[in-house]
Design an enzyme around this catalytic site. Sequence first.
Site, PDB file in Angstrom:
ATOM      1  N   GLY A   1      42.189  40.850  44.919  1.00 60.18           N
ATOM      2  CA  GLY A   1      43.301  40.927  43.976  1.00 60.18           C
ATOM      3  C   GLY A   1      44.651  40.752  44.636  1.00 60.18           C
ATOM      4  O   GLY A   1      44.777  40.145  45.698  1.00 60.18           O
ATOM      5  N   GLU A   2      45.691  41.256  43.977  1.00 61.13           N
ATOM      6  CA  GLU A   2      47.069  41.229  44.476  1.00 61.13           C
ATOM      7  C   GLU A   2      47.588  39.813  44.700  1.00 61.13           C
ATOM      8  O   GLU A   2      48.468  39.585  45.526  1.00 61.13           O
ATOM      9  CB  GLU A   2      47.188  42.051  45.765  1.00 61.13           C
ATOM     10  CG  GLU A   2      46.814  43.502  45.601  1.00 61.13           C
ATOM     11  CD  GLU A   2      46.306  44.116  46.896  1.00 61.13           C
ATOM     12  OE1 GLU A   2      46.645  43.617  47.972  1.00 61.13           O
ATOM     13  OE2 GLU A   2      45.540  45.093  46.819  1.00 61.13           O
ATOM     14  N   GLY A   3      47.049  38.847  43.972  1.00 66.20           N
ATOM     15  CA  GLY A   3      47.529  37.477  44.097  1.00 66.20           C
ATOM     16  C   GLY A   3      46.958  36.704  45.266  1.00 66.20           C
ATOM     17  O   GLY A   3      47.335  35.554  45.493  1.00 66.20           O
TER      18      GLY A   3
END
Length: 370
Positions: A322-324
């Site tokens: 996650g988190e881009g």
Amino acid sequence: MSSLNLDDFTDLIERPDGGVRRDAEDRRERRTVPPAALGRLDDLGEWLAAAQGVVPVRPVEQPRVVLFAGDHGVAGLGVSARPAGSAVHLVRAVLEGGRPVSVLARRLGVPVRVVDMALDCDPGALPGDVVRHRVRRGSGRIDVEDALTLEEAEAAFRAGVAVADEEADSGTDLVVLGDVSVGGTTSAAVLVAALCGTDASVVTGRGGEAIDDLAWMRKCAAIRDALRRARPVLGDQLQLLATVGGADLAATTGFLLQCAVRKLPVILDGVVSAACALVGQRVAFRAPDWWLAGHGSGEPGQVKALDRMALEPLLEQGLTVGEGTGALLALPLVQSAAALAAELPERDEEAAEPEKGEADEADGAGEAME
């Protein structure tokens, strides 16, 4: 009752320039590299040219990672591998450079912006530019109560719109979008299930940090209960975000729609950004034309949402962090596509065809040989 009229986005959002895309396709046919030899890179370059409204396509020179952050009350049910209310630790790690997205962003020279919408911590624990858009501390437990009030949902949505305007005005030419949350994938799965008309089990995944079977069953039950609360408000997207979303998801939805208004391309990351994009599609059907799916995270909710929007992931690397991170991995691919579309030479048609005199001489020589 909200004063925000989401129907306005339908009129404000146009598709990327179709005429420019046709010009880009014509240019591809004239290049020295055979058509289709570059596969999907050709499509990417043409999509970006249409989004920019110019041929040849300009290079992507000012991308930015934008991460909306929040804690979700449903995490208190044990549906996540991380403790409820602990997203602030992830945010600090991103800001301090210790998360995968931070490492990749340093390597690629891309700035990272974190926007706290509903972290469950004292706002003084984070820099002022991170917390200035915060709507509330944490969100409601969506299986039994609303995530937000309608007023909070509107404030979060408007904050997302404001962030999109700030990015467009500052010269950002492509956004890598992600989230930093605990419990966010549960809220995202509810949105996807509600909008796609599917059961909880179809969209329940293991999350960024994989949960065990018991936690998965708790997550599935929470999604099922929240889904019962979501279905009656499906006709009102803002109320839907207030009921089973959260401030970070409402802000992400507003951000995506305003990026489409401002003609600012976006690369989506995982299931959270995909779920918000799905809400955005329900608001304005042309909006997904401005978005790319960066990667396939393996979350069933993401698969369902991307299929509904006809978006195909650029990468399949099995990332769940996650988190881009996955979307940022796709950025060099988009930049490469732009470079190839703009810099590969076109064929010299005159050199490829013999002069008339040369052609006559060739015909005469052929007759003499006969």
